[in-house]
Design a protein around this motif. Structure first.
Motif, PDB file in Angstrom:
ATOM      1  N   THR A 195       0.773   3.381  -0.378  1.00 26.68           N
ATOM      2  CA  THR A 195       0.797   2.420  -1.294  1.00 26.68           C
ATOM      3  C   THR A 195      -0.449   1.702  -1.487  1.00 26.68           C
ATOM      4  O   THR A 195      -1.181   1.584  -1.024  1.00 26.68           O
ATOM      5  CB  THR A 195       2.001   1.682  -1.051  1.00 26.68           C
ATOM      6  N   ASP A 196      -0.199   0.865  -2.418  1.00 24.24           N
ATOM      7  CA  ASP A 196      -1.384  -0.179  -2.676  1.00 24.24           C
ATOM      8  C   ASP A 196      -1.555  -0.958  -1.709  1.00 24.24           C
ATOM      9  O   ASP A 196      -2.857  -1.491  -1.149  1.00 24.24           O
ATOM     10  CB  ASP A 196      -1.005  -1.267  -4.001  1.00 24.24           C
ATOM     11  N   ASN A 211      -3.739   9.859  -0.691  1.00 27.79           N
ATOM     12  CA  ASN A 211      -2.444   9.975  -1.382  1.00 27.79           C
ATOM     13  C   ASN A 211      -1.401   9.785  -0.291  1.00 27.79           C
ATOM     14  O   ASN A 211      -0.271   9.218  -0.856  1.00 27.79           O
ATOM     15  CB  ASN A 211      -2.686  10.987  -2.346  1.00 27.79           C
ATOM     16  N   LEU A 212      -1.250  10.519   0.698  1.00 32.02           N
ATOM     17  CA  LEU A 212      -0.352  10.759   1.640  1.00 32.02           C
ATOM     18  C   LEU A 212      -0.622  11.079   2.999  1.00 32.02           C
ATOM     19  O   LEU A 212      -1.733  11.821   3.214  1.00 32.02           O
ATOM     20  CB  LEU A 212       0.677  12.060   0.941  1.00 32.02           C
ATOM     21  N   MET A 219       2.448  -0.127   6.552  1.00 32.47           N
ATOM     22  CA  MET A 219       3.347   1.204   6.648  1.00 32.47           C
ATOM     23  C   MET A 219       4.732   1.030   6.907  1.00 32.47           C
ATOM     24  O   MET A 219       5.325   1.777   5.921  1.00 32.47           O
ATOM     25  CB  MET A 219       2.618   2.131   7.685  1.00 32.47           C
ATOM     26  N   ALA A 220       5.090   0.211   7.498  1.00 37.75           N
ATOM     27  CA  ALA A 220       6.506   0.230   7.735  1.00 37.75           C
ATOM     28  C   ALA A 220       7.395  -0.580   6.582  1.00 37.75           C
ATOM     29  O   ALA A 220       8.511  -0.176   6.415  1.00 37.75           O
ATOM     30  CB  ALA A 220       6.877  -0.593   8.790  1.00 37.75           C
ATOM     31  N   ASP A 221       6.482  -1.269   5.681  1.00 36.82           N
ATOM     32  CA  ASP A 221       7.201  -1.783   4.530  1.00 36.82           C
ATOM     33  C   ASP A 221       7.403  -0.879   3.286  1.00 36.82           C
ATOM     34  O   ASP A 221       7.958  -1.132   2.507  1.00 36.82           O
ATOM     35  CB  ASP A 221       6.520  -2.929   3.874  1.00 36.82           C
ATOM     36  N   VAL A 222       6.706   0.262   3.397  1.00 36.36           N
ATOM     37  CA  VAL A 222       6.697   1.343   2.368  1.00 36.36           C
ATOM     38  C   VAL A 222       8.359   1.837   2.188  1.00 36.36           C
ATOM     39  O   VAL A 222       9.208   2.155   2.975  1.00 36.36           O
ATOM     40  CB  VAL A 222       5.861   2.549   2.909  1.00 36.36           C
ATOM     41  N   PRO A 223       9.033   1.764   1.064  1.00 35.89           N
ATOM     42  CA  PRO A 223      10.186   2.068   0.795  1.00 35.89           C
ATOM     43  C   PRO A 223      10.529   3.605   1.079  1.00 35.89           C
ATOM     44  O   PRO A 223       9.888   4.654   0.847  1.00 35.89           O
ATOM     45  CB  PRO A 223      10.379   1.790  -0.796  1.00 35.89           C
TER      46      PRO A 223
END
Length: 610
Positions: free
Chosen positions: A558-559, A491-492, A578-582
């Motif tokens: 994220t997905d 999850n995290l 990972m870098a694209d995660v808001p």
């Protein structure tokens, strides 16, 4: 002075008709006023001569009396066999050496701990002679000069603060609290004269092994009285806890014996005791921690508790054989330390918001990664504490247990007894834990048990030694964890570091060079970049730093990240996902922000981030 079977010397002299009952009563009454020993009062009053008193005592102990004042000069080679402070504090003096036999004059033959110390440190057989404390002091003053102010420094220090608690009375030995050194102020440098004093006294020692069959962690106060090596060890550990050290290293080399402790993640050398102390100190620590004192060829682990003023500290003991002896690392734990609130672990507000959102999920895994000593355990237990609620079955499986939490079922892993992480996890899952903290997934069996538990409705918190989140994922997959199981369970991901804070009392600013400014990205190119550093002062022990702060990289899975993990995507693809995660901010960016804000230095940024 202790005597056979606890009889008082006055009563024995009376039984032998050397003194009368009235004379004994008179001397006992005077002793209460003067504080002298009964024998000294008798000699002073003329009821018995000094020679008769000590000849009688020698007969009772089976040790001949030696009048030191009639001795010719003792050779310097013999005197150098023992530290002066040891001779003064324990009232002993070597007289002569014949072959491998050392003739030792002492005032208290019942103090077997000291004689054992001297046997170990000199590697000699002992031929004991009885004499008085006064004669020993006179002889020491003759050979070394008068040093009354130095004698018994540790005893004086301990008498001011007996917070260690009483030591059980040992036959033939004075009972009393463990001795320790006075502490410096919080801002003082770790100069430790009392440690040096106790090091001089500590020739070597071997404690009595506990006869109890209990599995409880032994305490130092139960291991005997004020032997020199225990004085020295206690003074080092008390000082280490006072200055905030997390571990203490005892390191033997060919011609030296070094002691270092770690403060704010950095080792500092603080002591160079006699080289001869190394093997005896190892033997004592192993016995106190219930290890095998005779095993010197393999690594061993144990635990020990030490009572210091106001609290009790647990220590994890790790011993490993090296070229020149056994290196000892004593990791200082404190299960009584109040658990850090999750809001105060050091996350940025947006990171904390993401983190708390993930705690609302009924199942899944929160994986906290970072190198050793990065604060992972503190964050993990703060997380567990935030989830601790009467409506939930909350458990933990760990070794060692750094924090004690009321309301949490805490299981301690004991590998040497066959109770592994996997055993503990299996047991707690069978007891239907809603929330389970697993100290570390360091083997495939534990990892699979943990990840298999997620789909059945368990929320898992665990830590892993890794440099970053990518490294942690790769480590688990290489260990044999199926990518689909890992990707579907996470999850995290939390990456954590501890960086040193610039000392506020010697902090100064400076303009970064053009090359250093480039480190902070294109936005800093051609601009003035102001950084900060500590000059070093008494407040920070000349290091330029005081205290540490946590830096986090918090990544919700994220997905896109999940799919990249399951597909075993190349590192570059996973890194981009990972870098694209808001809202994601990398560890590098977090550290740079801390340096620009003057919280830490550029040098610390390089040390932590590379």
């Amino acid at each position: 002075m202790a005597t056979k079977k606890g009889h008082r010397i006055g009563e024995m002299l009376m039984d032998e008709e050397i003194i009368t009952k009235d004379q004994l009563q008179e001397c006992l009454q005077e002793q209460k006023v003067t504080g002298e020993k009964v024998g000294e009062v008798m000699v002073r009053k003329g009821y018995v001569t000094h020679e008769v008193l000590y000849a009688f005592l020698g007969n009772q102990f089976g040790i001949p009396y030696m009048p030191l004042n009639e001795m010719q000069n003792i050779s310097q080679a013999v005197l150098k066999l023992l530290p002066e402070q040891l001779m003064r504090s324990q009232h002993v003096i070597p007289v002569t050496k014949k072959g491998n036999t050392l003739i030792l004059a002492l005032a208290d033959p019942s103090n077997v701990f000291v004689t054992d110390d001297i046997k170990l440190s000199t590697h000699c057989d002992l031929d004991l002679r009885l004499t008085s404390e006064k004669e020993i002091k006179t002889a020491l003053d003759k050979y070394f000069g008068f040093k009354e102010e130095d004698a018994g420094e540790l005893v004086k220090a301990s008498s001011k603060d007996d917070s260690f608690g009483a030591v059980p009375s040992v036959p033939g030995m004075n009972a009393g609290g463990m001795q320790h050194a006075s502490m410096p102020s919080a801002g003082s440098a770790p100069s430790v004269p009392s440690m040096a004093t106790s090091a001089a006294s500590a020739a070597a020692a071997y404690p009595e092994t506990s006869s109890s069959g209990s599995s409880a962690i032994p305490t130092a106060s139960a291991m005997g009285g004020d032997t020199p090596v225990l004085n020295f060890l206690t003074s080092v550990l008390v000082e280490a806890t006072k200055v905030g050290a997390t571990d203490v290293h005892f390191e033997p080399y060919e011609r030296s014996f070094r002691i270092r402790w770690r403060i704010d993640g950095i080792l500092q050398e603080v002591q160079s005791p006699p080289r001869t102390l190394a093997s005896a100190l190892a033997a004592k620590i192993k016995t106190m921690a219930e290890m095998d004192p005779n095993e010197k060829r393999t690594a061993q682990q144990g635990r020990l508790k030490l009572k210091i003023p106001g609290k009790e500290v647990s220590m994890l003991i790790m011993i490993a054989p090296t070229l020149w002896g056994e290196k000892i690392v004593m990791r200082i734990l404190n299960a009584e330390t109040p658990i850090v609130d999750l809001d105060k672990v050091g996350m940025e507000p947006n990171q904390l918001q993401i983190f708390r959102q993930q705690l609302q999920l009924p199942s899944g895994m929160i994986l906290i990664v970072g190198p050793k000593g990065s604060g992972k355990t503190t964050t993990a237990y703060a997380t567990l504490n935030a989830l601790n609620h009467p409506t939930k079955n909350v458990s933990s499986v760990d070794e060692p247990v750094d924090y004690s939490l009321s309301g949490v079922n805490q299981v301690v892993v004991i590998e040497k007894r066959g109770f592994t992480y996997a055993n503990g996890v299996r047991a707690m899952l069978e007891q239907d834990s809603d929330v389970l903290l697993v100290g570390e997934m360091h083997d495939i069996e534990t990892a699979r048990l943990v990840l298999d538990a997620v789909p059945t409705g368990h929320l898992i918190i665990s830590t892993l030694h890794a440099n970053d989140t990518l490294g942690a994922i790769q480590y688990l997959i290489n260990m044999g964890v199926e990518p689909y199981l890992l990707g579907s369970s996470l999850n995290l991901l939390v990456n954590q570091r501890l960086v040193r804070i610039i000392c506020p009392k010697c902090k100064e600013s400076y303009e970064a060079t053009a090359d250093i400014a480039k480190r902070f990205g294109p936005q800093a190119a051609g601009k003035k970049v102001v950084l900060y550093r500590g000059k070093g002062c008494e407040n920070c022990s000349k290091t330029g730093y005081r205290g540490r702060v946590s830096v986090f990289e918090v990544l919700p899975v994220t997905d896109n990240v999940r799919e990249a993990i399951i597909a075993k995507a190349p590192t570059v693809v996973l890194k981009k996902a990972m870098a694209d995660v808001p809202g994601f901010v990398s560890m590098k960016a977090q550290l740079e922000a801390k340096a620009l804000a003057g919280i830490t230095s550029y040098e610390e940024l390089l040390r932590v981030a590379g």
